[in-house]
Design a protein around this motif. Structure first.
Motif, PDB file in Angstrom:
ATOM      1  N   ASN A  41       0.679  -1.044  -0.142  1.00 18.42           N
ATOM      2  CA  ASN A  41      -0.076  -0.152  -0.051  1.00 18.42           C
ATOM      3  C   ASN A  41       1.033   1.177   0.034  1.00 18.42           C
ATOM      4  N   PRO A  42       0.600   2.496  -0.468  1.00 21.85           N
ATOM      5  CA  PRO A  42       1.040   3.544  -0.521  1.00 21.85           C
ATOM      6  C   PRO A  42       0.869   4.297   0.804  1.00 21.85           C
ATOM      7  N   VAL A  43       0.134   3.741   1.793  1.00 25.68           N
ATOM      8  CA  VAL A  43       0.138   3.995   3.264  1.00 25.68           C
ATOM      9  C   VAL A  43       1.350   3.552   3.832  1.00 25.68           C
ATOM     10  N   ASP A  44       1.691   4.762   4.727  1.00 28.09           N
ATOM     11  CA  ASP A  44       2.766   4.410   5.607  1.00 28.09           C
ATOM     12  C   ASP A  44       2.482   3.778   6.782  1.00 28.09           C
ATOM     13  N   TRP A  45       2.123   2.376   6.478  1.00 27.96           N
ATOM     14  CA  TRP A  45       1.658   1.632   7.693  1.00 27.96           C
ATOM     15  C   TRP A  45       2.697   1.228   8.831  1.00 27.96           C
ATOM     16  N   TYR A  46       2.485   1.456  10.150  1.00 29.47           N
ATOM     17  CA  TYR A  46       3.299   0.928  10.995  1.00 29.47           C
ATOM     18  C   TYR A  46       2.401  -0.680  11.606  1.00 29.47           C
ATOM     19  N   PRO A  47       2.906  -1.490  12.066  1.00 28.69           N
ATOM     20  CA  PRO A  47       2.296  -2.552  13.087  1.00 28.69           C
ATOM     21  C   PRO A  47       2.169  -1.837  14.168  1.00 28.69           C
ATOM     22  N   TRP A  48       1.150  -2.403  15.038  1.00 29.81           N
ATOM     23  CA  TRP A  48       1.091  -2.075  16.599  1.00 29.81           C
ATOM     24  C   TRP A  48       2.214  -2.153  17.362  1.00 29.81           C
ATOM     25  N   GLY A  49       2.798  -1.230  17.977  1.00 32.80           N
ATOM     26  CA  GLY A  49       3.842  -0.946  18.843  1.00 32.80           C
ATOM     27  C   GLY A  49       4.688   0.036  19.221  1.00 32.80           C
TER      28      GLY A  49
ATOM     29  N   THR B  94     -16.687   1.486  11.159  1.00 34.22           N
ATOM     30  CA  THR B  94     -16.278   0.423  10.554  1.00 34.22           C
ATOM     31  C   THR B  94     -15.623   0.772   9.132  1.00 34.22           C
ATOM     32  N   TYR B  95     -16.536   0.096   7.937  1.00 33.58           N
ATOM     33  CA  TYR B  95     -16.319   0.512   6.576  1.00 33.58           C
ATOM     34  C   TYR B  95     -16.680   1.897   6.313  1.00 33.58           C
ATOM     35  N   PHE B  96     -15.790   2.529   5.544  1.00 32.73           N
ATOM     36  CA  PHE B  96     -16.010   3.785   5.145  1.00 32.73           C
ATOM     37  C   PHE B  96     -15.990   3.940   3.491  1.00 32.73           C
ATOM     38  N   PRO B  97     -16.875   4.178   2.601  1.00 32.97           N
ATOM     39  CA  PRO B  97     -16.706   3.951   1.216  1.00 32.97           C
ATOM     40  C   PRO B  97     -16.028   5.346   0.624  1.00 32.97           C
ATOM     41  N   PRO B  98     -15.261   4.962  -0.383  1.00 32.12           N
ATOM     42  CA  PRO B  98     -14.515   5.968  -0.933  1.00 32.12           C
ATOM     43  C   PRO B  98     -15.180   7.270  -1.475  1.00 32.12           C
ATOM     44  N   GLU B  99     -16.448   7.272  -1.593  1.00 41.27           N
ATOM     45  CA  GLU B  99     -17.484   8.172  -1.919  1.00 41.27           C
ATOM     46  C   GLU B  99     -18.632   8.193  -0.986  1.00 41.27           C
ATOM     47  N   PRO B 100     -19.527   9.310  -0.822  1.00 44.13           N
ATOM     48  CA  PRO B 100     -20.574   9.391   0.209  1.00 44.13           C
ATOM     49  C   PRO B 100     -21.498   8.317  -0.632  1.00 44.13           C
TER      50      PRO B 100
ATOM     51  N   VAL C 220     -12.272  -4.942   0.401  1.00 41.87           N
ATOM     52  CA  VAL C 220     -12.952  -3.816  -0.401  1.00 41.87           C
ATOM     53  C   VAL C 220     -12.404  -2.645  -0.111  1.00 41.87           C
ATOM     54  N   MET C 221     -12.355  -2.317   1.410  1.00 43.63           N
ATOM     55  CA  MET C 221     -11.895  -0.942   1.748  1.00 43.63           C
ATOM     56  C   MET C 221     -10.326  -0.735   1.399  1.00 43.63           C
ATOM     57  N   ALA C 222      -9.629  -1.886   1.423  1.00 49.02           N
ATOM     58  CA  ALA C 222      -8.123  -1.759   1.113  1.00 49.02           C
ATOM     59  C   ALA C 222      -8.049  -1.500  -0.455  1.00 49.02           C
ATOM     60  N   HIS C 223      -8.778  -2.167  -1.101  1.00 50.66           N
ATOM     61  CA  HIS C 223      -8.726  -1.707  -2.670  1.00 50.66           C
ATOM     62  C   HIS C 223      -9.120  -0.285  -2.835  1.00 50.66           C
ATOM     63  N   GLU C 224     -10.287   0.153  -2.286  1.00 45.60           N
ATOM     64  CA  GLU C 224     -10.874   1.545  -2.467  1.00 45.60           C
ATOM     65  C   GLU C 224     -10.213   2.660  -2.006  1.00 45.60           C
ATOM     66  N   SER C 225      -9.652   2.303  -0.834  1.00 41.91           N
ATOM     67  CA  SER C 225      -8.969   3.446  -0.048  1.00 41.91           C
ATOM     68  C   SER C 225      -7.388   3.296   0.245  1.00 41.91           C
ATOM     69  N   PHE C 226      -6.982   2.250   0.643  1.00 47.50           N
ATOM     70  CA  PHE C 226      -5.431   1.984   1.017  1.00 47.50           C
ATOM     71  C   PHE C 226      -4.640   2.007  -0.164  1.00 47.50           C
ATOM     72  N   GLU C 227      -5.201   1.382  -1.206  1.00 47.07           N
ATOM     73  CA  GLU C 227      -4.291   1.434  -2.491  1.00 47.07           C
ATOM     74  C   GLU C 227      -4.538   2.848  -3.243  1.00 47.07           C
ATOM     75  N   ASP C 228      -5.169   3.616  -2.759  1.00 45.75           N
ATOM     76  CA  ASP C 228      -5.676   4.685  -3.515  1.00 45.75           C
ATOM     77  C   ASP C 228      -4.564   5.889  -3.225  1.00 45.75           C
ATOM     78  N   ASP C 229      -3.866   6.411  -4.297  1.00 47.53           N
ATOM     79  CA  ASP C 229      -2.415   7.233  -3.787  1.00 47.53           C
ATOM     80  C   ASP C 229      -3.068   8.768  -3.179  1.00 47.53           C
ATOM     81  N   ALA C 230      -4.373   9.275  -3.311  1.00 48.07           N
ATOM     82  CA  ALA C 230      -4.759  10.470  -2.876  1.00 48.07           C
ATOM     83  C   ALA C 230      -5.275  10.179  -1.368  1.00 48.07           C
ATOM     84  N   THR C 231      -5.728   9.114  -1.361  1.00 47.13           N
ATOM     85  CA  THR C 231      -6.268   8.533   0.182  1.00 47.13           C
ATOM     86  C   THR C 231      -5.108   8.479   1.101  1.00 47.13           C
TER      87      THR C 231
END
Length: 217
Positions: free
Chosen positions: A18-26, A120-126, A54-65
Motif C-alpha cells: 500500500n502507499p499508506v505508511d503503515w506501522y504495525p502496532w507497537g 467500520t467500513y467507510f466508502p471512497p465516495e458518500p 474492499v476498503m483496502a482496494h478502494e482506499s488504502f491502494e489509492d494514492d490520494a487517500t
C-alpha cells in the motif's frame, strides 16, 4: 513497500505494498505519534474479511487517500486474529461510539492511544448515508487541529468509561441465560436478506460460533 513487509501476519503482508505508511502496532508507532503530536489512525481487520479487502482496494491502494492518511495521521494496521487483545479494546470503544461494530474497524486515537472517533467500513465516495473515507479523514484532521482540548476531554471520558465497564461478570453462565441469548439473536435475524440487523452488515464471528455450538445453525 512499507513497514508491514517485515511482518509475518498474512493480513498485514497483504498491505505491505500500500502507499499508506503503515506501522504495525507497537512502541515505534506510538512514539512517532507522541513526537509529531499526530493522532493515530488504527485499522483492524483479518485476512478472510471481505469488506476489509474492499476498503483496502478502494482506499488504502489509492494514492490520494494514502497521502491524506500519511500527512495527518500515524497509520497503524492490526490483524485481529494476531492481536485479539487490541481488537477487543477498540471494538468496545467503537460500539460505545456508534452502537455497532464490525470489520474493517477504523478508530482514531490520541497519541496516548485513547479513542475519540471510529467506525467500520467507510466508502471512497458518500454512499447510503455514509460519509466518504476522505471526508472522514479531513474532518478528523480539522477537529484535531481546531478542537484539540475537546477531543482529548472526550477521549479521556471514553477511556475511563471503558475501564469501568470492562469487568468480568460474577454471574454463572446458566442454560436459561444462553437460551435468552438465542431468542434475542433470533429477533435480530433478517429473514429476507440474511444476517443480523440492518445494512451495512458484517459477519459476527462470535455470534455465529455461539449459535453453531448451540446447534442453532
Amino acid at each position: 513497500m512499507n513497514r508491514l513487509a517485515e511482518e509475518t501476519s498474512p493480513y498485514l503482508l497483504q498491505h505491505a505494498d500500500n502507499p499508506v505508511d503503515w506501522y504495525p502496532w507497537g512502541e515505534e508507532a506510538l512514539a512517532r505519534a507522541r513526537s509529531e503530536d499526530k493522532p493515530i489512525l488504527l485499522s483492524v481487520g483479518y485476512a478472510a474479511c471481505h469488506w476489509c479487502h474492499v476498503m483496502a482496494h478502494e482506499s488504502f491502494e489509492d494514492d490520494a487517500t494514502a497521502e491524506l492518511m500519511n500527512e495527518h495521521f500515524v497509520p497503524v494496521k492490526v490483524d485481529r486474529e494476531e492481536r485479539p487483545d487490541i481488537d477487543s479494546v477498540y471494538m468496545d470503544a467503537v460500539v460505545s461510539l456508534t452502537g455497532h461494530g464490525g470489520w474493517p474497524m477504523t478508530v482514531f486515537l490520541t497519541p496516548a492511544g485513547e479513542p475519540f472517533f471510529g467506525g467500520t467500513y467507510f466508502p471512497p465516495e458518500p454512499r447510503h448515508g455514509l460519509s466518504s473515507f476522505k471526508e472522514i479523514l479531513g474532518a478528523v484532521a480539522a477537529a484535531w487541529r481546531d478542537r484539540r482540548a475537546e477531543i482529548q476531554r472526550d477521549a479521556g471520558a471514553i477511556t475511563e468509561a471503558l475501564r469501568r465497564d470492562v469487568k468480568p461478570s460474577s454471574e454463572p453462565l446458566t442454560s436459561a441465560l444462553l437460551a435468552d441469548a438465542v431468542r434475542a439473536l433470533r429477533r435480530q435475524v433478517d429473514p429476507v436478506w440474511g444476517g443480523f440487523g440492518n445494512a451495512p452488515k458484517f459477519p459476527p464471528a462470535s455470534v455465529i460460533e455461539f449459535l453453531l455450538r448451540r446447534g442453532e445453525l
